[in-house]
Write a protein that holds these residues in place. Structure first.
Motif, PDB file in Angstrom:
ATOM      1  N   ALA A  12      31.932  40.984  25.565  1.00  0.00           N
ATOM      2  CA  ALA A  12      33.214  40.324  25.848  1.00  0.00           C
ATOM      3  C   ALA A  12      33.502  40.308  27.340  1.00  0.00           C
ATOM      4  N   SER A  13      33.239  41.446  27.998  1.00  0.00           N
ATOM      5  CA  SER A  13      33.443  41.516  29.443  1.00  0.00           C
ATOM      6  C   SER A  13      32.490  40.582  30.178  1.00  0.00           C
ATOM      7  N   GLY A  14      31.279  40.450  29.615  1.00  0.00           N
ATOM      8  CA  GLY A  14      30.320  39.534  30.215  1.00  0.00           C
ATOM      9  C   GLY A  14      30.814  38.098  30.180  1.00  0.00           C
ATOM     10  N   PHE A  15      31.360  37.687  29.038  1.00  0.00           N
ATOM     11  CA  PHE A  15      31.913  36.337  28.939  1.00  0.00           C
ATOM     12  C   PHE A  15      33.081  36.150  29.909  1.00  0.00           C
ATOM     13  N   ILE A  16      33.923  37.182  30.023  1.00  0.00           N
ATOM     14  CA  ILE A  16      35.042  37.112  30.977  1.00  0.00           C
ATOM     15  C   ILE A  16      34.508  36.980  32.399  1.00  0.00           C
ATOM     16  N   GLY A  17      33.483  37.770  32.714  1.00  0.00           N
ATOM     17  CA  GLY A  17      32.894  37.713  34.052  1.00  0.00           C
ATOM     18  C   GLY A  17      32.356  36.334  34.380  1.00  0.00           C
ATOM     19  N   TYR A  18      31.626  35.733  33.433  1.00  0.00           N
ATOM     20  CA  TYR A  18      31.094  34.392  33.654  1.00  0.00           C
ATOM     21  C   TYR A  18      32.226  33.363  33.743  1.00  0.00           C
ATOM     22  N   PHE A  19      33.244  33.538  32.906  1.00  0.00           N
ATOM     23  CA  PHE A  19      34.373  32.609  32.929  1.00  0.00           C
ATOM     24  C   PHE A  19      35.067  32.632  34.288  1.00  0.00           C
ATOM     25  N   ILE A  20      35.293  33.837  34.829  1.00  0.00           N
ATOM     26  CA  ILE A  20      35.949  33.949  36.136  1.00  0.00           C
ATOM     27  C   ILE A  20      35.072  33.354  37.223  1.00  0.00           C
ATOM     28  N   SER A  21      33.779  33.672  37.171  1.00  0.00           N
ATOM     29  CA  SER A  21      32.876  33.194  38.224  1.00  0.00           C
ATOM     30  C   SER A  21      32.847  31.669  38.277  1.00  0.00           C
ATOM     31  N   PHE A  22      32.885  31.014  37.111  1.00  0.00           N
ATOM     32  CA  PHE A  22      32.906  29.553  37.099  1.00  0.00           C
ATOM     33  C   PHE A  22      34.288  29.012  37.473  1.00  0.00           C
ATOM     34  N   SER A  23      35.341  29.721  37.069  1.00  0.00           N
ATOM     35  CA  SER A  23      36.700  29.279  37.396  1.00  0.00           C
ATOM     36  C   SER A  23      36.950  29.302  38.894  1.00  0.00           C
ATOM     37  N   LEU A  24      36.352  30.265  39.575  1.00  0.00           N
ATOM     38  CA  LEU A  24      36.562  30.397  41.014  1.00  0.00           C
ATOM     39  C   LEU A  24      36.054  29.183  41.792  1.00  0.00           C
ATOM     40  N   VAL A  25      35.058  28.499  41.249  1.00  0.00           N
ATOM     41  CA  VAL A  25      34.477  27.363  41.975  1.00  0.00           C
ATOM     42  C   VAL A  25      34.866  26.012  41.378  1.00  0.00           C
ATOM     43  N   THR A  26      35.610  26.026  40.269  1.00  0.00           N
ATOM     44  CA  THR A  26      35.975  24.755  39.636  1.00  0.00           C
ATOM     45  C   THR A  26      37.474  24.520  39.583  1.00  0.00           C
ATOM     46  N   THR A  27      38.278  25.566  39.758  1.00  0.00           N
ATOM     47  CA  THR A  27      39.727  25.435  39.686  1.00  0.00           C
ATOM     48  C   THR A  27      40.310  25.305  41.084  1.00  0.00           C
ATOM     49  N   SER A  28      41.155  24.305  41.287  1.00  0.00           N
ATOM     50  CA  SER A  28      41.706  24.041  42.626  1.00  0.00           C
ATOM     51  C   SER A  28      42.530  25.208  43.143  1.00  0.00           C
ATOM     52  N   PHE A  29      43.192  25.951  42.239  1.00  0.00           N
ATOM     53  CA  PHE A  29      44.030  27.068  42.661  1.00  0.00           C
ATOM     54  C   PHE A  29      43.210  28.146  43.375  1.00  0.00           C
ATOM     55  N   TYR A  30      41.970  28.379  42.906  1.00  0.00           N
ATOM     56  CA  TYR A  30      41.133  29.441  43.464  1.00  0.00           C
ATOM     57  C   TYR A  30      40.073  28.937  44.441  1.00  0.00           C
ATOM     58  N   LYS A  31      39.792  27.645  44.412  1.00  0.00           N
ATOM     59  CA  LYS A  31      38.620  27.128  45.111  1.00  0.00           C
ATOM     60  C   LYS A  31      38.764  27.243  46.629  1.00  0.00           C
ATOM     61  N   ASN A  32      37.886  28.033  47.242  1.00  0.00           N
ATOM     62  CA  ASN A  32      37.761  28.114  48.696  1.00  0.00           C
ATOM     63  C   ASN A  32      36.415  28.758  49.016  1.00  0.00           C
ATOM     64  N   ARG A  33      36.075  28.794  50.285  1.00  0.00           N
ATOM     65  CA  ARG A  33      34.755  29.273  50.684  1.00  0.00           C
ATOM     66  C   ARG A  33      34.537  30.736  50.299  1.00  0.00           C
ATOM     67  N   SER A  39      32.404  34.391  43.556  1.00  0.00           N
ATOM     68  CA  SER A  39      31.912  33.858  42.285  1.00  0.00           C
ATOM     69  C   SER A  39      30.440  34.215  42.073  1.00  0.00           C
ATOM     70  N   ILE A  40      29.645  34.031  43.125  1.00  0.00           N
ATOM     71  CA  ILE A  40      28.213  34.370  43.027  1.00  0.00           C
ATOM     72  C   ILE A  40      28.045  35.869  42.786  1.00  0.00           C
ATOM     73  N   SER A  41      28.815  36.683  43.506  1.00  0.00           N
ATOM     74  CA  SER A  41      28.721  38.140  43.358  1.00  0.00           C
ATOM     75  C   SER A  41      29.071  38.566  41.945  1.00  0.00           C
ATOM     76  N   LEU A  42      30.150  37.993  41.404  1.00  0.00           N
ATOM     77  CA  LEU A  42      30.576  38.349  40.054  1.00  0.00           C
ATOM     78  C   LEU A  42      29.560  37.872  39.024  1.00  0.00           C
ATOM     79  N   PHE A  43      29.002  36.690  39.242  1.00  0.00           N
ATOM     80  CA  PHE A  43      27.972  36.168  38.332  1.00  0.00           C
ATOM     81  C   PHE A  43      26.758  37.090  38.325  1.00  0.00           C
ATOM     82  N   LEU A  44      26.347  37.540  39.496  1.00  0.00           N
ATOM     83  CA  LEU A  44      25.176  38.407  39.601  1.00  0.00           C
ATOM     84  C   LEU A  44      25.409  39.755  38.934  1.00  0.00           C
ATOM     85  N   ILE A  45      26.569  40.364  39.210  1.00  0.00           N
ATOM     86  CA  ILE A  45      26.809  41.705  38.655  1.00  0.00           C
ATOM     87  C   ILE A  45      27.030  41.628  37.148  1.00  0.00           C
ATOM     88  N   THR A  46      27.606  40.521  36.665  1.00  0.00           N
ATOM     89  CA  THR A  46      27.748  40.339  35.220  1.00  0.00           C
ATOM     90  C   THR A  46      26.381  40.203  34.566  1.00  0.00           C
TER      91      THR A  46
END
Length: 359
Positions: A12-33, A39-46
């Motif tokens: 479950a935490s893995g799915f949350i981790g992947y969800f956040i990592s993708f949200s960080l690069v696709t959602t305008s509210f979070y999207k920045n350099r 996002s990459i760091s969270l994807f890797l550690i997940t």
């Protein structure tokens, strides 16, 4: 049974981790350099958590669980810290060499994958333990740079140091798990490490990313307003000096010129001190001449400032909570309730009303 529950929690935490990592690069509210690297760091550690917890030996995924991803994680997380504190190292030519250990280990692991030899275990032992020291070096280096950064706000620095400390704790457990495995041939600490890494996904979701983004947005709003004008965006109130006391006149001046209402910790004592009077008399004079309490008086300024921001299309990209923080409200709930009580509608409804062509 307990192992099944733990498996489910980590998945479950893995799915949350992947969800956040993708949200960080696709959602305008979070999207920045910066969030791209987070996002990459969270994807890797997940991925490392899931691959490490479940048996993937003798499968194609075993290559991914080798120390290769650990070297890449160290650099992406360090880069995230540098971007957040806007450090000059990002512009240095030598900075890209931090990816060299990842490239070297990637080549080594690729060779080992296709050309097995008697030295495979030795190679894995060396690269695995070296990755620990490389991660430790970059995480502690990042912490040092965060502490010394003169340009980062206290709120942002607090968040960055907390995230950094979390990974320091993970490193310590990683060290203990390695000692336990090689000396005692058990994996209790390893299990705790995976639980800790799984918890990271939830912590980043519910506290870290969202709260930090609000702080960033608030700072951007403040910088924009400061760059555009040194004067208040408030409409100056006409004061009848013949019927208003000196204290009320000075109070309006403080609010209009210094924007004291933007301080979420502003108290009755603070105002009384600035006006060189006592709290009781200040409350009494405001009530007598303006027929309102001090908090009502201050909130009127905050609501007016919020209306100006919500009316301006420049600030449409910013969240309502960030706008509420900028004008001086402590929390989202206080901002919403005060705004609705004053105007009979929520901040969101007011913003939508301003976007209509006929409004």
């Amino acid at each position: 049974m307990n192992e099944t529950i733990l498996d489910f929690a980590i998945i479950a935490s893995g799915f949350i981790g992947y969800f956040i990592s993708f949200s960080l690069v696709t959602t305008s509210f979070y999207k920045n350099r910066a969030n791209n690297y987070l996002s990459i760091s969270l994807f890797l550690i997940t991925s490392l958590t899931l691959l490490g917890w479940f048996g993937i030996e003798d499968t194609v995924l075993e290559f991914l669980n080798n120390p290769v991803l650990e070297y890449l994680f160290a650099v992406t997380l360090f880069t995230y810290f540098l971007i957040q504190i806007e450090h000059r190292y990002l512009k240095k030519s030598w900075y890209k060499w931090l990816y060299l250990p990842f490239i070297i280990v990637l080549i080594i692991e690729t060779i080992v994958l296709f050309y097995h030899s008697d030295f495979d275990d030795i190679v894995f032992f060396i690269t695995d333990n070296t990755s620990f020291f490389y991660n430790t070096f970059l995480i502690f280096w990042g912490r040092k740079l965060i502490k010394r950064s003169p340009t980062v706000s206290k709120d942002k620095k607090r968040w960055l140091l907390r995230l950094n400390f979390f990974f320091i704790c993970a490193l310590m457990i990683w060290l203990l798990s390695s000692i336990e495995f090689y000396i005692f041939d058990s994996e209790y600490a390893t299990g705790f490490l995976f639980i800790l890494l799984s918890f990271l996904s939830w912590w980043i979701l519910y506290y870290g990313v969202f709260k930090l983004q609000l702080i960033v947005q608030k700072e951007e709003i403040h910088e924009y307003l400061t760059s555009k004008s040194t004067k208040s965006t408030q409409t100056r109130r006409k004061i009848n000096e013949t019927t208003s006391s000196k204290i009320i006149t000075q109070l309006y001046e403080l609010m209009d010129k210094e924007e004291l209402y933007k301080n979420p910790l502003l108290s009755r004592l603070d105002l009384a001190t600035r006006l060189e009077t006592n709290e009781g008399y200040l409350s009494q004079i405001i009530n007598q001449e303006l027929n309102k309490s001090i908090i009502q008086f201050v909130n009127e300024y905050r609501i007016e400032a919020a209306k100006n921001l919500l009316h301006n299309p420049v600030f449409n990209k910013y969240s309502l909570e960030a706008i509420g923080m900028e004008v001086g409200f402590k929390s989202k709930s206080t901002f919403y309730s005060t705004f609705k009580k004053s105007l009979g509608m929520s901040p969101g409804a007011f913003r939508k009303l301003q976007k209509r062509p006929d409004s």
